[in-house]
Scaffold this active site. Structure first.
Site, PDB file in Angstrom:
ATOM      1  N   HIS A 197       0.808  -1.271  -0.039  1.00 43.77           N
ATOM      2  CA  HIS A 197       0.086  -0.050  -0.089  1.00 43.77           C
ATOM      3  C   HIS A 197       0.805   1.339   0.070  1.00 43.77           C
ATOM      4  CE1 HIS A 197       0.981  -0.612   4.091  1.00 43.77           C
ATOM      5  NE2 HIS A 197       1.045   0.669   4.437  1.00 43.77           N
ATOM      6  N   LYS A 253      -2.162  13.498   8.098  1.00 44.29           N
ATOM      7  CA  LYS A 253      -3.458  13.856   7.973  1.00 44.29           C
ATOM      8  C   LYS A 253      -3.777  14.321   9.406  1.00 44.29           C
ATOM      9  CE  LYS A 253      -7.204  10.608   7.977  1.00 44.29           C
ATOM     10  NZ  LYS A 253      -7.286   9.722   9.426  1.00 44.29           N
TER      11      LYS A 253
END
Length: 1006
Positions: A187, A649
């Protein structure tokens, strides 16, 4: 419309030729190659469209491309607005079949462009190996190494180090400790199908042959051109979307492809290049070990949030990796046997080799009977026949182990202990197969020593020995990763079963640490056998048991690292060590461990707390002894992982990068005080918002004194394809990563210690974080904005990953969303917000207090690698933003009842974009974004224009799809607002194809 691309003065550029001004500014060779090859790619693309699409449809697609080429990159003019309007109208007039064809056509175009850009990068690297002469490298006007930003080859670096007077002893000491580890992960997911990747490699090979026009005649050139058209037409008729959700083992197969196709052959070349470069500048310096650069993998072993990664999957992954390596070694040894036809009549043979042949004769009488007559006077061929037999038996055993599973005891191993019953793995009994890779390597080195003793050398043999050093039998080390609460939950269940006075979950942190340390140092088993645990707890226990079993069978190299994500406290590490002790991986009496426990500090709060956590651990004698036992030198070694994704984030780009920078400095200072060697593991993603960007500049920007020749980096998703799909491109990446580590470790700089600069960065980070969180975390409409104006929900339907997009199923809040789809969604809609938002406001706040700070910012950009890296990444990201297109997403996809709130959010984003862009231009001194890198500038401008139709297509398809999804699910089909009836599955398919195309155009997913 908003002025949102590179600048108001950005020139119009078609897909074949740039303006004269850009051509003059750009590096001539790259520009020439790009121009020549773009012409070929465009011609091929047009030919295929005209062959595969109905003529009216093909002409409309080509018209859309021409219109996109005419759109200005800066302040819009009337022609650009007319072109945009015509594109929108063409899309409105399309039926679903033609919209899907358009999405596929532009996706194909971008993937062809990606192929040619990779070849240009490869060609440029090869040219750099030939271009420089020693006198050029000693030029006093070349930038000093401490501030160099262009990647250096080994030859360039060592020549300049010699000119700087760096002593050979210092070079040799660093090379002795050089330890570079690249870890492949699944990922962010690779969006391109494995099947399509095969087509791309075939097309790439044909293009490369076609470009060598001086070496082929006109007939061959025509034949290659026909093959290219044929291959691209086959590609056009291949489905780009994954037919099913890939399993973990599918992802393993995909990741290992790069080893099979590229890296296995590249590593000996890397070894040769560093040795040749050293011989020119430092002939007396001992080269680094052949294993100075090795590989790891999370694919098949990273279980954080992925329930599909089970102990059985990890076991099968290890067996598959060993199978691949054994097959490569069998082929290589077979080739060596053909080559080494040396006769004892004409050459001497070493006594040790003859002695080994006698031992082999006794162990393998069948092989002797079969081969002795043929190879009676050819000892090397006879020895290699025995080696082949041992490899065959090792391969056979590996297949049996894969079939039997991890819980089946090995034929020649002690039975797997119950929890708490076993210590570290005992030495295996001698076997006919290769029980360890050392036995195999010893046989090869015996042959090599014999050859060298008679004045001979054999490059294929030397390459094979280098490959064995690098890959062993395991190919890549598997890092286990799991989230911290899984371990604490398991221990809590255990404590309640044991009826402890205070259950584990109710203990304070101090009580937990005291209890864990006590249990770690006792031989008494803690976990009783034959208890029915909850599935989660049973798996937590089994994970450590399978690691023990892997080490028994494969050796410790296969799996020696356990990464704890969301690490917060000392107990998070001790919990895993206690479970490891119960599985036989930690010996409390000998104070030894065969497992390295690695905390992953991800949030800004955890990064700030990391030094205090590690201080407590380093101060504990038992813990220090454990980490010393895992080190090959005996000096305590601690690996620490720093997470870029979640900190970004959580707090935004600038704050995340500064806190990671500060954490590295503090952790290295702490480690130095305690006499601990530190290896920092950087969890970088492909996008800037997840720590991505040029690796060379990123490594040079690491704080001085924190590398010391050691670094570990994740290589993720589409990054694998961009770096490792071509042999020379892979070598370029490997060489520049290596030179950056050497350069950073040797060239010390004290700019990171400048108090006033650090104070300034602390203010910028705090201001940026505040501004970012005000929008992302504090605005109640931001989550709805993100879900509606980006294709985040459709991204989750792409069959590209075995891992869920959200940490908690069913949750729709921001905290449950993984950082990867968070970045992916913003990238698709052309905001790219996580990679720059908050930077401009922070810089402007400093300038409001003191306008003279602009001069300081400019100075920092020139003198401080860390600050230059920050600004360069922001500049690159801003160049890809298209707020006109992003606003189209807002107005077309936002629900009417939220339109006013969404327009307010967009206004905040647009204002910050303009502010950030203007300040970046002022700091860099550029007239346009990316003026300092004309080749990248040209590539980005090329993509920015051509991607516009895909953006409008995506919006149209998403709108139709979502309108239908809001209707009662009475049937698969429903009427849209244009009166046509569409299948929901086909609409989703069209939307997913645009996601593929935009990802290819942006060269990025998440």
């Amino acid at each position: 419309m908003i002025m949102n691309r590179t600048s108001a003065s950005s020139p119009s550029m078609g897909l074949t030729l740039a303006t004269e001004a850009t051509a003059v500014a750009a590096e001539p060779r790259v520009m020439r190659l790009l121009g020549e090859r773009l012409e070929l790619v465009e011609d091929l693309w047009q030919t295929v469209l005209r062959s595969e699409c109905p003529p009216p449809q093909a002409e409309r697609l080509l018209r859309m491309k021409d219109l996109s080429s005419s759109i200005e990159g800066g302040a819009p003019d009337q022609a650009s607005e007319q072109a945009t309007a015509e594109i929108v109208q063409l899309i409105r007039d399309m039926d679903l079949a033609e919209a899907i064809a358009a999405a596929r056509a532009f996706s194909l175009y971008f993937q062809l462009v990606n192929i040619l850009e990779q070849h240009i990068e490869e060609d440029s690297y090869l040219a750099s190996l030939r271009a420089h002469h020693p006198e050029e490298l000693n030029d006093p006007f070349v930038p000093p190494l401490a501030s160099q930003t262009e990647p250096a080859t080994f030859r360039e670096l060592f020549t300049r180090l010699r000119a700087l007077g760096v002593p050979p002893a210092q070079i040799e000491q660093l090379l002795l400790e050089l330890d570079i580890r690249l870890v492949f992960t699944a990922h962010p997911t690779e969006i391109v199908r494995h099947t399509v990747r095969h087509k791309q490699r075939r097309v790439a090979a044909l293009i490369q042959q076609l470009q060598q026009s001086q070496l082929i005649n006109s007939d061959d050139r025509l034949n290659l051109r026909q093959q290219l058209e044929e291959e691209i037409r086959l590609w056009w008729r291949t489905d780009e979307l994954h037919q099913f959700k890939p399993s973990v083992l599918d992802e393993v197969d995909y990741a290992l492809h790069y080893f099979q196709q590229v890296l296995f052959g590249a590593m000996p070349q890397l070894r040769l290049r560093i040795r040749n470069a050293l011989a020119l500048s430092y002939p007396d310096v001992t080269p680094p070990s052949d294993a100075f650069c090795t590989f790891g993998s999370w694919v098949g072993s990273d279980r954080d949030g992925n329930p599909s990664v089970t102990p059985d999957i990890t076991w099968r992954t290890a067996c598959y990796q060993r199978q691949l390596m054994l097959e490569r070694y069998v082929a290589a040894v077979g080739d060596l046997r053909d080559q080494l036809s040396i006769s004892m009549q004409w050459s001497q043979v070493s006594a040790p080799l003859l002695e080994s042949l006698e031992m082999d004769r006794l162990r393998f009488p069948e092989i002797y009977e079969e081969r002795a007559a043929r190879y009676r006077l050819e000892p090397y061929r006879l020895k290699l026949s025995y080696v082949l037999e041992r490899l065959r038996l090792t391969h056979q055993r590996n297949q049996q182990l894969a079939s039997a599973g991890w819980e089946a005891p090995g034929e020649t191993r002690p039975p797997l202990p119950e929890f708490g019953q076993g210590a570290l793995a005992a030495a295996p009994a001698p076997e006919l197969h290769y029980a360890t890779v050392t036995e195999f390597r010893t046989d090869l080195e015996l042959i090599n020593d014999s050859l060298q003793g008679t004045g001979l050398s054999c490059e294929p043999l030397a390459n094979l020995i280098a490959q064995v050093h690098t890959f062993a039998f395991c190919l890549a080390s598997l890092d286990i990763r799991q989230e911290s609460t899984r371990h604490s939950d398991a221990l809590d269940e255990l404590s309640r079963y044991l009826q402890l006075p205070v259950p584990y979950a109710e203990m304070t942190e101090e009580q937990k640490v005291a209890w864990l340390l006590t249990e770690l140092q006792t031989r008494r088993p803690l976990i009783p056998a034959s208890v029915q645990w909850s599935p989660a707890t049973a798996e937590s226990f089994d994970v450590l048991r399978v690691v023990h079993r892997l080490q028994q069978e494969f050796g410790s190299r296969i799996c020696r690292t356990y990464v704890i994500s969301m690490s917060h406290t000392v107990s998070d590490l001790l919990e895993v060590l206690l479970l490891a002790k119960e599985a036989g991986l930690v010996d409390p009496m000998a104070q030894r461990s065969s497992l390295l426990v690695v905390p992953l500090f991800e949030t800004v709060e955890d990064l700030k707390a990391a030094p205090a956590v590690m201080e407590q651990l380093f101060s504990d004698p038992f813990y220090r002894q454990l980490i010393a036992s895992t080190s090959p030198t005996g000096k305590p070694l601690q690996e620490l992982m720093l997470g870029y994704s979640d900190s970004n984030k959580d707090s935004g780009f600038l704050s995340s990068n500064w806190e990671i920078h500060q954490a590295q400095i503090a952790l290295q200072q702490l480690a130095t005080r305690h006499g601990v060697a530190l290896r920092i593991f950087h969890g970088r993603g492909g996008s800037v918002g997840r720590g991505g960007g040029p690796a060379y500049q990123a490594i040079l920007a690491q704080p001085s004194g924190t590398l010391n020749g050691r670094i570990k980096i994740t290589e993720q998703g589409e990054v694998l394809a961009s770096k490792y799909s071509l042999p020379e491109l892979a070598l370029y990446n490997l060489e520049t990563v290596s030179t950056a580590v050497i350069q950073n470790s040797l060239i010390t700089s004290h700019v990171d210690d400048t108090p006033s600069w650090n104070a300034l960065m602390a203010r910028l980070a705090a201001s940026s974080r505040s501004h970012y969180r005000a929008l992302v975390h504090d605005n109640p409409d931001l989550v709805a904005f993100f879900q509606q104006v980006t294709p985040i929900e459709e991204i989750s339907k792409l069959q590209i990953s075995s891992r869920p997009a959200r940490r908690k199923s069913g949750a729709k809040d921001l905290s449950s969303l993984r950082a990867i789809p968070w970045v992916f969604g913003w990238t698709q809609s052309r905001f790219l917000l996580p990679s720059w938002f908050g930077v401009g406001a922070a810089l402007q706040q400093e300038l409001d207090a003191d306008p003279g700070q602009l001069e300081l910012f400019q100075q920092l950009y020139q003198r401080w690698p860390f600050f230059r890296m920050l600004i360069s990444k922001v500049e690159m990201t801003l160049s890809k933003v298209d707020l006109d297109l992003a606003h189209h997403y807002v107005t077309s996809l936002g629900r009417p009842e939220l339109r006013e709130a969404f327009e307010q959010i967009f206004a905040v984003i647009a204002k910050e974009f303009v502010l950030t862009r203007d300040l970046v231009l002022a700091i860099t001194g550029h007239q346009r974004l990316l003026d300092g890198d004309p080749a990248l500038q040209l590539s980005v401008e090329l993509r920015n224009r051509t991607i516009i139709p895909l953006g409008f297509l995506q919006v149209a398809l998403l709108r139709r799809l979502r309108d239908q999804n809001r209707q009662p699910p009475m049937s698969e089909s429903a009427a849209s607002d244009d009166g046509r009836t569409y299948s929901r599955s086909e609409l989703l398919r069209g939307a997913l194809l645009t996601i593929n195309g935009i990802a290819a155009g942006m060269r990025n997913t998440g």
